[in-house]
Design a protein around this motif. Structure first.
Motif, PDB file in Angstrom:
ATOM      1  N   ILE A 232       0.856  -1.182   0.000  1.00 39.86           N
ATOM      2  CA  ILE A 232       0.000   0.000   0.000  1.00 39.86           C
ATOM      3  C   ILE A 232       0.892   1.231   0.000  1.00 39.86           C
ATOM      4  CG2 ILE A 232      -1.647   1.378   1.355  1.00 39.86           C
ATOM      5  CD1 ILE A 232      -2.874  -1.241   2.318  1.00 39.86           C
ATOM      6  N   GLN A 233       0.510   2.220  -0.800  1.00 37.91           N
ATOM      7  CA  GLN A 233       1.255   3.475  -0.863  1.00 37.91           C
ATOM      8  C   GLN A 233       0.278   4.630  -0.988  1.00 37.91           C
ATOM      9  OE1 GLN A 233       4.140   3.733  -4.041  1.00 37.91           O
ATOM     10  NE2 GLN A 233       5.097   5.545  -3.137  1.00 37.91           N
ATOM     11  N   ASN A 234       0.516   5.669  -0.197  1.00 34.38           N
ATOM     12  CA  ASN A 234      -0.270   6.896  -0.284  1.00 34.38           C
ATOM     13  C   ASN A 234       0.572   7.965  -0.965  1.00 34.38           C
ATOM     14  OD1 ASN A 234      -2.280   5.587   1.181  1.00 34.38           O
ATOM     15  ND2 ASN A 234      -1.553   6.384   3.133  1.00 34.38           N
ATOM     16  N   LEU A 235      -0.050   8.676  -1.896  1.00 28.98           N
ATOM     17  CA  LEU A 235       0.641   9.749  -2.609  1.00 28.98           C
ATOM     18  C   LEU A 235      -0.227  11.005  -2.623  1.00 28.98           C
ATOM     19  CD1 LEU A 235       2.021   7.775  -5.686  1.00 28.98           C
ATOM     20  CD2 LEU A 235       3.361   8.701  -3.798  1.00 28.98           C
TER      21      LEU A 235
ATOM     22  N   GLY B  55      -6.141  14.246   1.278  1.00 24.53           N
ATOM     23  CA  GLY B  55      -4.834  14.747   0.864  1.00 24.53           C
ATOM     24  C   GLY B  55      -4.182  13.983  -0.275  1.00 24.53           C
ATOM     25  N   GLY B  56      -4.914  13.061  -0.890  1.00 29.99           N
ATOM     26  CA  GLY B  56      -4.288  12.337  -1.995  1.00 29.99           C
ATOM     27  C   GLY B  56      -5.014  11.071  -2.396  1.00 29.99           C
ATOM     28  N   VAL B  57      -4.214  10.069  -2.650  1.00 28.12           N
ATOM     29  CA  VAL B  57      -4.730   8.806  -3.163  1.00 28.12           C
ATOM     30  C   VAL B  57      -3.992   7.653  -2.482  1.00 28.12           C
ATOM     31  CG1 VAL B  57      -3.098   8.707  -5.102  1.00 28.12           C
ATOM     32  CG2 VAL B  57      -5.280   7.553  -5.308  1.00 28.12           C
ATOM     33  N   GLN B  58      -4.712   6.546  -2.291  1.00 23.17           N
ATOM     34  CA  GLN B  58      -4.078   5.332  -1.798  1.00 23.17           C
ATOM     35  C   GLN B  58      -4.046   4.325  -2.940  1.00 23.17           C
ATOM     36  OE1 GLN B  58      -5.886   2.250   1.041  1.00 23.17           O
ATOM     37  NE2 GLN B  58      -4.401   3.366   2.298  1.00 23.17           N
TER      38      GLN B  58
ATOM     39  N   TYR C 123       7.960   1.910  -5.059  1.00 27.97           N
ATOM     40  CA  TYR C 123       7.496   2.806  -3.995  1.00 27.97           C
ATOM     41  C   TYR C 123       8.335   4.090  -3.982  1.00 27.97           C
ATOM     42  CZ  TYR C 123       6.033   4.211   0.724  1.00 27.97           C
ATOM     43  OH  TYR C 123       5.535   4.895   1.805  1.00 27.97           O
ATOM     44  N   GLU C 124       9.647   3.914  -3.955  1.00 24.43           N
ATOM     45  CA  GLU C 124      10.548   5.063  -3.903  1.00 24.43           C
ATOM     46  C   GLU C 124      10.482   5.892  -5.181  1.00 24.43           C
ATOM     47  OE1 GLU C 124      14.340   3.319  -2.915  1.00 24.43           O
ATOM     48  OE2 GLU C 124      13.584   2.640  -0.958  1.00 24.43           O
ATOM     49  N   LYS C 125      10.362   5.255  -6.320  1.00 25.47           N
ATOM     50  CA  LYS C 125      10.289   5.966  -7.600  1.00 25.47           C
ATOM     51  C   LYS C 125       9.009   6.795  -7.675  1.00 25.47           C
ATOM     52  CE  LYS C 125      12.318   6.520 -11.593  1.00 25.47           C
ATOM     53  NZ  LYS C 125      13.646   7.057 -11.757  1.00 25.47           N
ATOM     54  N   LEU C 126       7.889   6.221  -7.244  1.00 22.48           N
ATOM     55  CA  LEU C 126       6.620   6.963  -7.260  1.00 22.48           C
ATOM     56  C   LEU C 126       6.668   8.158  -6.309  1.00 22.48           C
ATOM     57  CD1 LEU C 126       4.143   3.976  -7.518  1.00 22.48           C
ATOM     58  CD2 LEU C 126       4.502   5.756  -9.246  1.00 22.48           C
ATOM     59  N   GLU C 127       7.314   7.988  -5.155  1.00 22.81           N
ATOM     60  CA  GLU C 127       7.491   9.130  -4.251  1.00 22.81           C
ATOM     61  C   GLU C 127       8.374  10.199  -4.879  1.00 22.81           C
ATOM     62  OE1 GLU C 127       8.790   8.181  -0.280  1.00 22.81           O
ATOM     63  OE2 GLU C 127       6.718   7.823   0.342  1.00 22.81           O
TER      64      GLU C 127
ATOM     65  N   PHE D 213       6.061  11.890  -7.629  1.00 16.78           N
ATOM     66  CA  PHE D 213       4.845  12.592  -7.182  1.00 16.78           C
ATOM     67  C   PHE D 213       4.951  13.262  -5.826  1.00 16.78           C
ATOM     68  CE2 PHE D 213       3.210   9.263 -10.115  1.00 16.78           C
ATOM     69  CZ  PHE D 213       2.696  10.101 -11.072  1.00 16.78           C
ATOM     70  N   GLY D 214       5.991  12.996  -5.057  1.00 21.77           N
ATOM     71  CA  GLY D 214       6.130  13.587  -3.740  1.00 21.77           C
ATOM     72  C   GLY D 214       5.647  12.657  -2.650  1.00 21.77           C
ATOM     73  N   LYS D 215       6.047  12.974  -1.428  1.00 20.74           N
ATOM     74  CA  LYS D 215       5.673  12.151  -0.294  1.00 20.74           C
ATOM     75  C   LYS D 215       4.336  12.603   0.278  1.00 20.74           C
ATOM     76  CE  LYS D 215      10.292  10.864   1.082  1.00 20.74           C
ATOM     77  NZ  LYS D 215      11.238  10.695   2.170  1.00 20.74           N
ATOM     78  N   TYR D 216       3.572  11.638   0.695  1.00 23.48           N
ATOM     79  CA  TYR D 216       2.276  11.891   1.325  1.00 23.48           C
ATOM     80  C   TYR D 216       2.511  12.216   2.796  1.00 23.48           C
ATOM     81  CZ  TYR D 216      -2.393  10.942   3.124  1.00 23.48           C
ATOM     82  OH  TYR D 216      -3.624  11.048   3.737  1.00 23.48           O
ATOM     83  N   SER D 217       1.848  13.228   3.277  1.00 26.38           N
ATOM     84  CA  SER D 217       1.911  13.522   4.716  1.00 26.38           C
ATOM     85  C   SER D 217       0.473  13.673   5.213  1.00 26.38           C
ATOM     86  CB  SER D 217       2.712  14.786   4.993  1.00 26.38           C
ATOM     87  OG  SER D 217       2.129  15.895   4.333  1.00 26.38           O
ATOM     88  N   SER D 218       0.158  12.910   6.240  1.00 26.18           N
ATOM     89  CA  SER D 218      -1.215  12.934   6.751  1.00 26.18           C
ATOM     90  C   SER D 218      -1.382  13.946   7.861  1.00 26.18           C
ATOM     91  CB  SER D 218      -1.606  11.548   7.266  1.00 26.18           C
ATOM     92  OG  SER D 218      -0.681  11.073   8.204  1.00 26.18           O
TER      93      SER D 218
END
Length: 155
Positions: free
Chosen positions: A9-12, A105-108, A143-147, A150-155
């Protein structure tokens, strides 16, 4: 018969539309695959994703052994999920579900991969020290490439 599952799972911090546009384009697979795997699309990435689409590529998943991998997009629900299944390649079974859903704040994005190795008991023996670590490494790279893209998700 042993069937394994890899779940990620990854949030962006992007919209569902942005996530779908990127993930549903087979050409972007090269971007999120480690260079050492020699990933190269042969055919099938000319059109937007649709059920029944066949995508063929060369890849070297383990020990630098080059193999042809053929997948079929079997299910698509725009902006929600799609499924790709191996028709020919290194696994006895490969069934990969990609889910996308909006969150604050984004997408999962969720990946669920069910897979089976060839070669019976020998495949099962090499799974914990060869196959599973390699799959974990590949999906960590994604995971790292998508971050990075698109940037890191912060909740």
């Amino acid at each position: 018969m042993q069937i394994y599952t890899l779940h990620r799972i990854q949030n962006l911090p992007i919209s569902v539309e942005e996530a779908w546009q990127f993930l549903s384009n087979p050409k972007n697979l090269k971007t999120i695959t480690p260079d050492y795997m020699g990933f190269h699309i042969i055919s099938g990435a000319e059109k937007s994703m649709f059920p029944g689409q066949i995508v063929q590529y060369w890849v070297s998943p383990i020990l630098g052994i080059k193999t042809k991998w053929v997948t079929e997009i079997t299910h698509v629900e725009n902006h929600k999920y799609f499924v790709d299944e191996q028709r020919f390649g290194p696994y006895a079974l490969w069934h990969h579900k990609h889910f996308i859903k909006p969150i604050e704040g984004g997408v999962q994005m969720e990946d669920v991969i069910d897979y089976k190795l060839p070669f019976g008991i020998f495949g099962q023996m090499v799974h914990p020290f060869l196959v599973r670590p390699k799959l974990e490494e590949i999906f960590q790279y994604r995971y790292e490439k998508l971050e990075a893209i698109f940037g890191k998700y912060s909740s």
